[in-house]
Design a protein around this motif. Structure first.
Motif, PDB file in Angstrom:
ATOM      1  N   GLY A  75      50.955  33.655  39.586  1.00 47.15           N
ATOM      2  CA  GLY A  75      50.047  32.629  39.098  1.00 47.15           C
ATOM      3  C   GLY A  75      49.145  33.112  37.976  1.00 47.15           C
ATOM      4  N   GLY A  76      48.066  32.380  37.785  1.00 47.48           N
ATOM      5  CA  GLY A  76      47.121  32.682  36.717  1.00 47.48           C
ATOM      6  C   GLY A  76      47.573  32.078  35.401  1.00 47.48           C
ATOM      7  N   PHE A  77      46.733  32.220  34.384  1.00 54.35           N
ATOM      8  CA  PHE A  77      47.050  31.754  33.031  1.00 54.35           C
ATOM      9  C   PHE A  77      46.451  32.776  32.074  1.00 54.35           C
ATOM     10  N   PHE A  78      47.303  33.647  31.515  1.00 51.50           N
ATOM     11  CA  PHE A  78      46.837  34.837  30.813  1.00 51.50           C
ATOM     12  C   PHE A  78      47.185  34.837  29.334  1.00 51.50           C
ATOM     13  N   ALA A  79      46.414  35.638  28.593  1.00 49.96           N
ATOM     14  CA  ALA A  79      46.607  35.776  27.148  1.00 49.96           C
ATOM     15  C   ALA A  79      47.021  37.196  26.790  1.00 49.96           C
ATOM     16  N   GLY A  80      47.481  37.953  27.754  1.00 46.57           N
ATOM     17  CA  GLY A  80      47.922  39.321  27.526  1.00 46.57           C
ATOM     18  C   GLY A  80      48.497  39.901  28.796  1.00 46.57           C
ATOM     19  N   GLY A  81      49.050  41.099  28.681  1.00 51.53           N
ATOM     20  CA  GLY A  81      49.730  41.742  29.796  1.00 51.53           C
ATOM     21  C   GLY A  81      48.803  42.243  30.893  1.00 51.53           C
ATOM     22  N   PRO A  82      49.388  42.583  32.047  1.00 58.40           N
ATOM     23  CA  PRO A  82      48.619  43.014  33.210  1.00 58.40           C
ATOM     24  C   PRO A  82      48.215  44.490  33.162  1.00 58.40           C
ATOM     25  N   THR A  83      47.188  44.814  33.933  1.00 57.42           N
ATOM     26  CA  THR A  83      46.785  46.190  34.221  1.00 57.42           C
ATOM     27  C   THR A  83      46.815  46.335  35.736  1.00 57.42           C
ATOM     28  N   VAL A  84      47.459  47.385  36.231  1.00 62.29           N
ATOM     29  CA  VAL A  84      47.671  47.550  37.668  1.00 62.29           C
ATOM     30  C   VAL A  84      47.042  48.852  38.144  1.00 62.29           C
ATOM     31  N   VAL A  85      46.266  48.770  39.239  1.00 68.22           N
ATOM     32  CA  VAL A  85      45.618  49.940  39.826  1.00 68.22           C
ATOM     33  C   VAL A  85      45.734  49.825  41.347  1.00 68.22           C
ATOM     34  N   ARG A  86      45.995  50.955  42.003  1.00 64.13           N
ATOM     35  CA  ARG A  86      45.964  50.977  43.472  1.00 64.13           C
ATOM     36  C   ARG A  86      44.529  51.260  43.883  1.00 64.13           C
ATOM     37  N   ASN A  87      43.953  50.385  44.720  1.00 63.00           N
ATOM     38  CA  ASN A  87      42.552  50.550  45.108  1.00 63.00           C
ATOM     39  C   ASN A  87      42.400  51.561  46.246  1.00 63.00           C
ATOM     40  N   SER A  88      41.167  51.778  46.694  1.00 64.46           N
ATOM     41  CA  SER A  88      40.891  52.785  47.717  1.00 64.46           C
ATOM     42  C   SER A  88      41.450  52.406  49.081  1.00 64.46           C
ATOM     43  N   ASN A  89      41.851  51.149  49.273  1.00 69.74           N
ATOM     44  CA  ASN A  89      42.507  50.707  50.513  1.00 69.74           C
ATOM     45  C   ASN A  89      44.025  50.756  50.399  1.00 69.74           C
ATOM     46  N   ASN A  90      44.527  51.342  49.309  1.00 71.12           N
ATOM     47  CA  ASN A  90      45.959  51.446  49.021  1.00 71.12           C
ATOM     48  C   ASN A  90      46.620  50.105  48.735  1.00 71.12           C
ATOM     49  N   ASP A  91      45.831  49.126  48.346  1.00 75.66           N
ATOM     50  CA  ASP A  91      46.365  47.831  47.926  1.00 75.66           C
ATOM     51  C   ASP A  91      46.527  47.823  46.417  1.00 75.66           C
ATOM     52  N   ILE A  92      47.540  47.141  45.928  1.00 75.66           N
ATOM     53  CA  ILE A  92      47.743  46.976  44.496  1.00 75.66           C
ATOM     54  C   ILE A  92      46.756  45.920  44.002  1.00 75.66           C
ATOM     55  N   THR A  93      46.023  46.244  42.944  1.00 75.33           N
ATOM     56  CA  THR A  93      45.084  45.305  42.341  1.00 75.33           C
ATOM     57  C   THR A  93      45.500  45.090  40.889  1.00 75.33           C
ATOM     58  N   VAL A  94      45.617  43.828  40.488  1.00 72.47           N
ATOM     59  CA  VAL A  94      46.084  43.472  39.148  1.00 72.47           C
ATOM     60  C   VAL A  94      44.940  42.808  38.392  1.00 72.47           C
ATOM     61  N   PHE A  95      44.740  43.266  37.157  1.00 74.39           N
ATOM     62  CA  PHE A  95      43.705  42.720  36.283  1.00 74.39           C
ATOM     63  C   PHE A  95      44.370  42.155  35.045  1.00 74.39           C
ATOM     64  N   GLY A  96      43.778  41.117  34.463  1.00 74.18           N
ATOM     65  CA  GLY A  96      44.301  40.566  33.224  1.00 74.18           C
ATOM     66  C   GLY A  96      43.250  39.795  32.469  1.00 74.18           C
ATOM     67  N   ARG A  97      43.524  39.605  31.170  1.00 77.25           N
ATOM     68  CA  ARG A  97      42.651  38.807  30.309  1.00 77.25           C
ATOM     69  C   ARG A  97      43.176  37.390  30.313  1.00 77.25           C
ATOM     70  N   GLY A  98      42.387  36.501  30.876  1.00 73.81           N
ATOM     71  CA  GLY A  98      42.786  35.102  30.957  1.00 73.81           C
ATOM     72  C   GLY A  98      42.778  34.421  29.602  1.00 73.81           C
ATOM     73  N   ALA A  99      43.444  33.283  29.533  1.00 77.90           N
ATOM     74  CA  ALA A  99      43.449  32.499  28.303  1.00 77.90           C
ATOM     75  C   ALA A  99      42.034  32.029  27.958  1.00 77.90           C
ATOM     76  N   ASP A 100      41.127  32.043  28.949  1.00 74.49           N
ATOM     77  CA  ASP A 100      39.723  31.675  28.730  1.00 74.49           C
ATOM     78  C   ASP A 100      38.888  32.848  28.214  1.00 74.49           C
ATOM     79  N   LYS A 101      39.550  33.992  27.879  1.00 70.18           N
ATOM     80  CA  LYS A 101      38.911  35.204  27.348  1.00 70.18           C
ATOM     81  C   LYS A 101      38.033  35.905  28.380  1.00 70.18           C
ATOM     82  N   LYS A 102      38.273  35.663  29.651  1.00 68.18           N
ATOM     83  CA  LYS A 102      37.552  36.318  30.734  1.00 68.18           C
ATOM     84  C   LYS A 102      38.522  37.203  31.506  1.00 68.18           C
ATOM     85  N   VAL A 103      37.996  38.195  32.210  1.00 65.73           N
ATOM     86  CA  VAL A 103      38.825  39.063  33.049  1.00 65.73           C
ATOM     87  C   VAL A 103      38.984  38.420  34.419  1.00 65.73           C
ATOM     88  N   TRP A 104      40.211  38.487  34.937  1.00 64.80           N
ATOM     89  CA  TRP A 104      40.532  37.991  36.268  1.00 64.80           C
ATOM     90  C   TRP A 104      41.239  39.106  37.013  1.00 64.80           C
TER      91      TRP A 104
END
Length: 186
Positions: A75-104
């Motif tokens: 899902g989501g609506f993005f204006a660029g590619g994803p950034t992926v980091v494993r958090n301290s709970n060992n869960d995958i967390t994905v960040f991206g720049r939305g089409a609204d120019k905000k980080v999600w």
């Protein structure tokens, strides 16, 4: 805390015989794709890509050495590619720049898409988001603002939970994406 983040940038189709990954079919673009991947606690890789429909798509490895599941929409609506980091709970967390120019961002518990996209704000963003995990297990998000300065939004520990601070300008004038590293002191 361990942070595993892998970036693969391609100008042609994803995968093929030499990589052991099948060539991606729609909805993953093959002309200018950018993929980010991370390993979960079981060392199974989850790959994320920016799709034709501006959503992020993901495919999870079936085991730590083998083939991937089918691509699924995150899902989501993005204006660029994803950034992926494993958090301290060992869960995958994905960040991206939305089409609204905000980080999600979105957390994938056990590699499954169970959470909603969470906005981190910022009326400032262009380029790819950079995310680091410090030794305390807290995120530091960096991006280039509309003013071409480097901006940071970070978490701080408040008892047992992590709280997001406001965006802070670190100054400078940059013309590319931000890159960062956590040193031995965190």
């Amino acid at each position: 805390a361990l942070c595993v983040s892998t970036f693969v940038f391609c100008e042609s189709q994803v995968g093929g015989e030499n990589t052991g990954i099948p060539i991606a079919t729609n909805p993953i673009p093959f002309d200018k794709c950018s993929i980010a991947a991370g390993n979960d606690a079981e060392y199974k890789m989850t790959a994320f890509a920016w799709g034709y429909n501006n959503e992020f798509w993901y495919a999870k490895q079936k085991n730590s050495w083998g083939e991937f599941d089918e691509w699924k929409s995150a899902g989501g609506f993005f204006a660029g590619g994803p950034t992926v980091v494993r958090n301290s709970n060992n869960d995958i967390t994905v960040f991206g720049r939305g089409a609204d120019k905000k980080v999600w961002y979105k957390v994938f518990h056990d590699g499954e898409d169970q959470e909603d996209w969470v906005p981190l704000g910022g009326k400032l963003l262009s380029g790819r988001v950079t995310v680091l995990l410090d030794p305390q297990g807290l995120f530091h998000v960096f991006a280039r603002g509309k003013d071409s300065a480097v901006w940071e939004k970070r978490q701080y520990a408040n008892g047992t939970e992590a709280i997001w601070e406001e965006w802070v300008s670190l100054g400078g004038i940059i013309t590319s994406n931000v890159a960062g590293v956590v040193d031995a002191e965190g």
